[in-house]
Motif scaffolding. Structure first.
Motif, short mmCIF file in Angstrom:
data_model
loop_
_atom_site.label_atom_id
_atom_site.label_comp_id
_atom_site.label_asym_id
_atom_site.label_seq_id
_atom_site.Cartn_x
_atom_site.Cartn_y
_atom_site.Cartn_z
N CYS A 290 0.85 -1.18 0.00
CA CYS A 290 0.00 0.00 0.00
C CYS A 290 0.89 1.24 0.00
O CYS A 290 1.67 1.46 0.93
CB CYS A 290 -0.90 -0.01 1.23
SG CYS A 290 -2.30 1.13 1.13
N SER A 291 0.75 2.08 -1.04
CA SER A 291 1.68 3.20 -1.22
C SER A 291 0.96 4.43 -1.78
O SER A 291 0.56 4.42 -2.95
CB SER A 291 2.81 2.79 -2.17
OG SER A 291 3.66 3.86 -2.45
N PRO A 292 0.78 5.48 -0.95
CA PRO A 292 1.08 5.58 0.48
C PRO A 292 0.21 4.62 1.29
O PRO A 292 -0.89 4.25 0.86
CB PRO A 292 0.74 7.04 0.82
CG PRO A 292 0.68 7.75 -0.49
CD PRO A 292 0.24 6.75 -1.49
N ASN A 293 0.73 4.26 2.45
CA ASN A 293 0.08 3.22 3.24
C ASN A 293 -1.15 3.74 3.98
O ASN A 293 -1.16 4.85 4.49
CB ASN A 293 1.08 2.66 4.27
CG ASN A 293 0.53 1.45 5.00
OD1 ASN A 293 0.02 0.54 4.39
ND2 ASN A 293 0.64 1.47 6.32
N ASN A 294 -2.17 2.91 4.00
CA ASN A 294 -3.36 3.16 4.79
C ASN A 294 -3.36 2.11 5.93
O ASN A 294 -3.22 0.92 5.63
CB ASN A 294 -4.61 2.98 3.92
CG ASN A 294 -5.91 3.16 4.66
OD1 ASN A 294 -5.95 3.68 5.76
ND2 ASN A 294 -7.00 2.73 4.04
N PRO A 295 -3.40 2.50 7.19
CA PRO A 295 -3.91 3.76 7.72
C PRO A 295 -2.86 4.76 8.20
O PRO A 295 -3.20 5.68 8.96
CB PRO A 295 -4.72 3.27 8.94
CG PRO A 295 -3.87 2.16 9.48
CD PRO A 295 -3.29 1.47 8.26
N THR A 296 -1.62 4.61 7.80
CA THR A 296 -0.57 5.45 8.39
C THR A 296 -0.15 6.62 7.51
O THR A 296 0.45 7.57 8.00
CB THR A 296 0.68 4.59 8.68
OG1 THR A 296 1.23 4.11 7.45
CG2 THR A 296 0.33 3.41 9.59
N GLY A 297 -0.43 6.56 6.21
CA GLY A 297 -0.03 7.62 5.29
C GLY A 297 1.42 7.55 4.86
O GLY A 297 1.90 8.41 4.12
N THR A 298 2.14 6.52 5.27
CA THR A 298 3.57 6.40 5.06
C THR A 298 3.91 6.17 3.58
O THR A 298 3.33 5.29 2.95
CB THR A 298 4.12 5.22 5.88
OG1 THR A 298 3.60 5.28 7.20
CG2 THR A 298 5.64 5.26 5.92
N PRO A 299 4.87 6.93 3.02
CA PRO A 299 5.30 6.66 1.65
C PRO A 299 6.09 5.37 1.56
O PRO A 299 6.61 4.86 2.55
CB PRO A 299 6.18 7.87 1.32
CG PRO A 299 6.65 8.39 2.65
CD PRO A 299 5.54 8.11 3.61
#
Length: 364
Positions: free
Chosen positions: A166-175
């Motif tokens: 997951c990019s950006p990651n859900n649920p953290t928003g991390t690239p």
């Protein structure tokens, strides 16, 4: 004849579904709802008018089945994505969740395993179990990042059949760096899906995994119109991959799965992509405003390339969530200790959230 009441446990449910809960998030008629990563901006009036015109035309022939191959829509998605893609590289369905379900139906199933790096989108494991696919969670660093070395070590230990990044990651928003995608692809024979549902909210110069598709037939990039295009209620997701990968998804789709009305609405919206994407800049502005204000209030916002912010340093997430709810603001408790998540809304909605949070007076 008297009615007989039974419970779910009385039915011959598949064993792997017993004890599971359906995906869902609280829905409540509050003035400010920032809990499910929606684009809270309304579709512009001129765009809405064109969408209505397109639907009206399609409605005149709604007695006939729609284009099973949704050819015009696939061409429009290819034009929007660029990178030399053609309609042969494109698939679409009723939301990116159905796109991913097709992937699990085609490449997963009993005896096969799906894998991702937790915490990540909770639907991945539900889609796996719903298709009889096993599921294994990997892990991320404490700051939710993922290095190529760690990703490869974990994927080799599991040897999954499907890997979701997951990019950006859900649920953290991390690239997520493209080096991770390349390393995972090279380290496994699995199908590798890069879920770029929030790609439009990343910095404009951030490269997409679309640049990696050529020569990688097991790689696919999933997108959605729900977020950047403010189309959550229309349910339109899509995927780019090698034409052979697209052919595999045809084997499991339901007949005529994309209605003529859905195709018409999506086509009209894509014709206004520049106007629709101007909303993204406004949302990113509010996202960054949220992060800066949260930090000033003593919380710990995670870096986000999405349209939401995960923030830690919350002493009692359940209490804070309830106090915000009582103030007319709905955000999300995703179950990560000491953390809550909020979507970036309009300027007015963002102000309402920040004012409500400040009035609680809770800091780390």
């Amino acid at each position: 004849m008297g009615a007989v009441t039974v419970s779910l446990g009385d039915l011959p449910l598949r064993d792997e579904l017993r004890g599971m809960k359906p995906y869902g998030a609280p829905q409540a008629p509050l003035p400010v709802a920032l809990n499910v990563n929606e684009n809270t901006h309304r579709v512009p009036d001129d765009v809405a008018e064109d969408i209505l015109d397109g639907i009206a035309v399609a409605l005149r022939e709604v007695n006939r089945y729609p284009d099973r191959e949704f050819t015009a829509l696939r061409e429009a998605f290819a034009d929007y994505l660029g990178h030399g893609l053609t309609s042969d590289n494109i698939w679409a369905a009723n939301g990116s969740n159905e796109v991913l379900q097709h992937v699990f139906q085609a490449f997963g199933g009993p005896g096969r395993v799906g894998f991702s790096y937790a915490p990540t989108y909770s639907m991945y494991s539900l889609l796996a179990r719903g298709t009889g696919t096993g599921w294994v969670d990997g892990e991320r660093a404490a700051d939710f990042t993922l290095t190529a070395e760690s990703a490869v070590e974990q994927v080799r230990a599991v040897s999954p059949d499907i890997v979701l990044l997951c990019s950006p990651n859900n649920p953290t928003g991390t690239p997520l760096g493209l080096d991770v995608v390349e390393a995972v692809y090279d380290a496994t024979d699995a199908i590798v899906i890069v879920d770029e549902a929030y790609a439009e909210f990343a910095p404009h110069d951030a490269p997409s995994a679309l640049t990696l598709l050529e020569g990688r037939p097991r790689l696919a990039v999933s997108r959605t119109m729900s977020k950047a295009f403010a189309f959550a209620g229309a349910r339109v997701g899509y995927l780019a991959a090698d034409p052979a990968f697209i052919d595999a998804l045809r084997l499991v789709r339901l007949p005529y799965h994309l209605s003529a009305l859905t195709q018409a609405a999506a086509l009209a919206a894509l014709q206004h992509s520049e106007e629709m994407l101007r909303m993204v800049d406004d949302i990113v502005l509010q996202r960054d405003r949220i992060s800066a204000t949260l930090e000033a209030l003593g919380y710990q916002p995670s870096e986000s390339w999405s349209n939401f912010v995960l923030f830690g340093g919350v002493d009692d997430p359940a209490s804070t969530w309830q106090q915000l709810y009582d103030r007319g603001v709905l955000i999300r408790d995703i179950g990560l200790p000491g953390s809550l998540r909020v979507s970036a809304g309009t300027e007015e909605e963002t102000t309402a959230f920040l004012d409500a949070l400040a009035s609680i007076g809770e800091t780390a």
